[in-house]
Write an enzyme that holds these catalytic residues in place. Structure first.
Site, mmCIF file in Angstrom:
data_model
loop_
_atom_site.group_PDB
_atom_site.id
_atom_site.type_symbol
_atom_site.label_atom_id
_atom_site.label_comp_id
_atom_site.label_asym_id
_atom_site.label_seq_id
_atom_site.Cartn_x
_atom_site.Cartn_y
_atom_site.Cartn_z
ATOM 1 N N TYR A 191 0.810 -1.214 0.000
ATOM 2 C CA TYR A 191 0.000 0.000 0.000
ATOM 3 C C TYR A 191 0.845 1.267 0.000
ATOM 4 O O TYR A 191 0.398 2.300 -0.486
ATOM 5 C CB TYR A 191 -0.895 0.033 1.249
ATOM 6 C CG TYR A 191 -2.176 -0.737 1.120
ATOM 7 C CD1 TYR A 191 -2.168 -2.118 1.027
ATOM 8 C CD2 TYR A 191 -3.408 -0.080 1.123
ATOM 9 C CE1 TYR A 191 -3.348 -2.832 0.934
ATOM 10 C CE2 TYR A 191 -4.592 -0.780 1.033
ATOM 11 C CZ TYR A 191 -4.557 -2.152 0.933
ATOM 12 O OH TYR A 191 -5.731 -2.841 0.838
ATOM 13 N N ASP B 246 -12.125 -9.361 4.500
ATOM 14 C CA ASP B 246 -13.413 -9.385 3.781
ATOM 15 C C ASP B 246 -13.944 -10.813 3.740
ATOM 16 O O ASP B 246 -15.140 -11.059 3.954
ATOM 17 C CB ASP B 246 -13.257 -8.872 2.336
ATOM 18 C CG ASP B 246 -13.457 -7.363 2.213
ATOM 19 O OD1 ASP B 246 -13.134 -6.648 3.181
ATOM 20 O OD2 ASP B 246 -13.929 -6.910 1.149
ATOM 21 N N ASP C 218 -2.443 -18.450 0.826
ATOM 22 C CA ASP C 218 -3.397 -19.175 -0.039
ATOM 23 C C ASP C 218 -4.088 -20.292 0.745
ATOM 24 O O ASP C 218 -5.310 -20.476 0.664
ATOM 25 C CB ASP C 218 -2.710 -19.715 -1.318
ATOM 26 C CG ASP C 218 -1.399 -20.445 -1.057
ATOM 27 O OD1 ASP C 218 -0.899 -20.394 0.086
ATOM 28 O OD2 ASP C 218 -0.873 -21.080 -1.994
ATOM 29 N N LYS D 283 3.499 -15.287 2.906
ATOM 30 C CA LYS D 283 3.745 -16.026 1.655
ATOM 31 C C LYS D 283 5.252 -16.247 1.575
ATOM 32 O O LYS D 283 5.929 -15.804 0.645
ATOM 33 C CB LYS D 283 3.193 -15.216 0.470
ATOM 34 C CG LYS D 283 3.207 -15.940 -0.863
ATOM 35 C CD LYS D 283 2.192 -17.055 -0.998
ATOM 36 C CE LYS D 283 2.365 -17.779 -2.309
ATOM 37 N NZ LYS D 283 1.520 -18.994 -2.417
ATOM 38 N N ASP E 99 -6.237 -7.184 4.226
ATOM 39 C CA ASP E 99 -7.372 -6.565 3.540
ATOM 40 C C ASP E 99 -8.255 -7.654 2.937
ATOM 41 O O ASP E 99 -9.475 -7.672 3.108
ATOM 42 C CB ASP E 99 -6.850 -5.622 2.453
ATOM 43 C CG ASP E 99 -7.971 -4.963 1.679
ATOM 44 O OD1 ASP E 99 -8.932 -4.504 2.318
ATOM 45 O OD2 ASP E 99 -7.895 -4.918 0.430
HETATM 46 C C1 IPM Z 1 -10.369 -1.477 3.962
HETATM 47 C C2 IPM Z 1 -10.610 -0.908 2.599
HETATM 48 C C3 IPM Z 1 -9.480 0.052 2.250
HETATM 49 C C4 IPM Z 1 -8.189 -0.741 2.239
HETATM 50 C C5 IPM Z 1 -9.672 0.836 0.943
HETATM 51 C C6 IPM Z 1 -10.964 1.622 0.945
HETATM 52 C C7 IPM Z 1 -8.496 1.730 0.635
HETATM 53 O O1 IPM Z 1 -10.754 -1.910 1.655
HETATM 54 O O2 IPM Z 1 -10.269 -0.695 4.926
HETATM 55 O O3 IPM Z 1 -10.290 -2.694 4.088
HETATM 56 O O4 IPM Z 1 -7.859 -1.368 1.219
HETATM 57 O O5 IPM Z 1 -7.492 -0.733 3.252
HETATM 58 MG MG MG Z 2 -10.810 -3.841 2.504
#
Ligand code: IPM
Ligand code: MG
Length: 348
Positions: free
Chosen positions: A139, A245, A217, A184, A241
């Site tokens: 990032y 999710d 993975d 990884k 990240d």
């Molecule tokens: C998160 C989001 C952010 C990230 C985006 C909006 C930049 O996906 O907080 O998980 O990738 O960190």
């Molecule tokens: Mg995210």
């Protein structure tokens, strides 16, 4: 002393979930006599529209001077093609605040197993704390844009790994005593440094905590097969990240998942992990639970009010267990109705 909270509603459903969370935090503040002052500032896409900058200097100053920062969500199709992206403001804010540890708890509440896309026996007992490194890695490495050739540079220093790993080991001591470090290391140099640094810290200071290493993975697979097998999951920025999710839907909806981003000192940044969901913005439909639970984390970590934090968590659980919720978890409440129920369920 009044606690100053920089309040950044942001874009899409950000403002509605942030307002919902603010109403619950204010109610908790009344019940527990915690004086709170929310100061609203432009951030993200709205700030690009108004100031030509997703993180205007006055917003940044206010955040640096606050006791805590509360954020709704940023981004949306409107700003996807422009030269400035709302997301860059979020990355800059995380960096300026120095919040290198992002805590994302994922819990399948008892009775909520049926909302999980997994079979109830797999979802049952899932209680994971993901600790994502937040201010390093891909990032923040040097980027070269290009339509023929482009690159993102992934950099980690030992010190960056050690400070976030320490947070993971400390958290594990207060939980079930296990850390799963995800990397990884079979491919990436940064992952080999990551693993070596985690092992060294473990051997010198945290032998009492169980430590395992899993390749990212395989982790994506194991999270689905046996989510209840994990306690604290420690990983770098991009892997965290993606895995957060994935893990969030195990609990039924990404709308339920809160986060706290912490660094040195008590100031933190609190935001639900979901995005701005522009498709349902301004319809009062979004699930505010993740934002409300982020408010609980704010009270716990920045204001040292674990009592009020637990009260909010209990009120959210009780409300959901009583069959209420927004559409994403099979309920009929609007965003504001759900928040009002939670505020009404709060007790000292
Ligand atoms: C998160 C989001 C952010 C990230 C985006 C909006 C930049 O996906 O907080 O998980 O990738 O960190
Ligand atoms: Mg995210």
């Amino acid at each position: 002393m009044t606690h100053k909270i920089a309040f950044l509603p942001g874009d899409g459903v950000g403002p509605e979930v942030a307002r919902a969370a603010r109403s619950v935090m204010m109610r908790a503040g009344e019940i527990y006599s915690i004086p709170l002052k929310f100061e609203e500032h432009d951030f993200g896409g709205v700030a690009i529209d108004r100031h030509g900058d997703p993180l205007p200097p006055e917003t940044l100053t206010a955040c640096l001077e606050a006791d805590a920062v509360f954020l709704g969500a940023v981004g949306g199709p409107k700003w996807e093609k422009g030269p400035l992206r709302p997301e860059s403001g979020l990355l800059a804010l995380r960096k300026h605040l120095g919040v290198y540890a992002n805590l994302r708890p994922i819990r399948v509440l008892p009775g909520m197993e049926n909302h999980s896309p997994l079979t109830p026996d797999r979802a049952r007992g899932c209680d994971i704390l993901i600790i994502r490194e937040l201010t390093g890695g891909l990032y923040f490495g040097e980027k070269r844009e290009g339509m023929e050739r482009a690159s993102d540079n992934c950099v980690y220093t030992r010190e960056e790994v050690v400070r976030v790993a320490r947070i993971a080991f400390e958290a594990a001591r207060g939980r079930r005593g296990k850390v799963t470090s995800v990397d990884k290391a079979n491919v990436m140099a940064t992952s080999r440094l990551w693993r070596a640094a985690v092992i060294a810290l473990h051997e010198t200071e945290y032998r009492d905590v169980e430590l395992e290493h899993v390749l990212v993975d395989a982790m994506a697979m194991k999270l689905i097969q046996r989510p209840a097998a994990f306690d604290v999951v420690l990983t770098e920025n991009l892997f965290g990240d993606i895995l957060s999710d994935e893990a969030s839907v195990i609990a039924g909806s990404i709308g339920l998942a809160p986060s706290a981003s912490l660094g040195e000192g008590a100031r933190g940044l609190y935001e639900p992990i979901h995005g701005s969901a522009p498709d349902i913005a301004e319809e009062d439909k979004a699930n505010p639970a993740g934002a409300i639970l982020s408010g609980a984390m704010l009270l716990r970590f920045s204001l040292q009010r674990d009592d009020a934090a637990q009260a909010i968590e209990r009120a959210v659980e009780e409300t959901i267990n009583n069959g209420h919720g927004t559409a994403d978890i099979g309920g009929r409440d609007s965003c504001s109705e759900f928040a009002a129920r939670v505020a009404g369920a709060l007790r000292a």
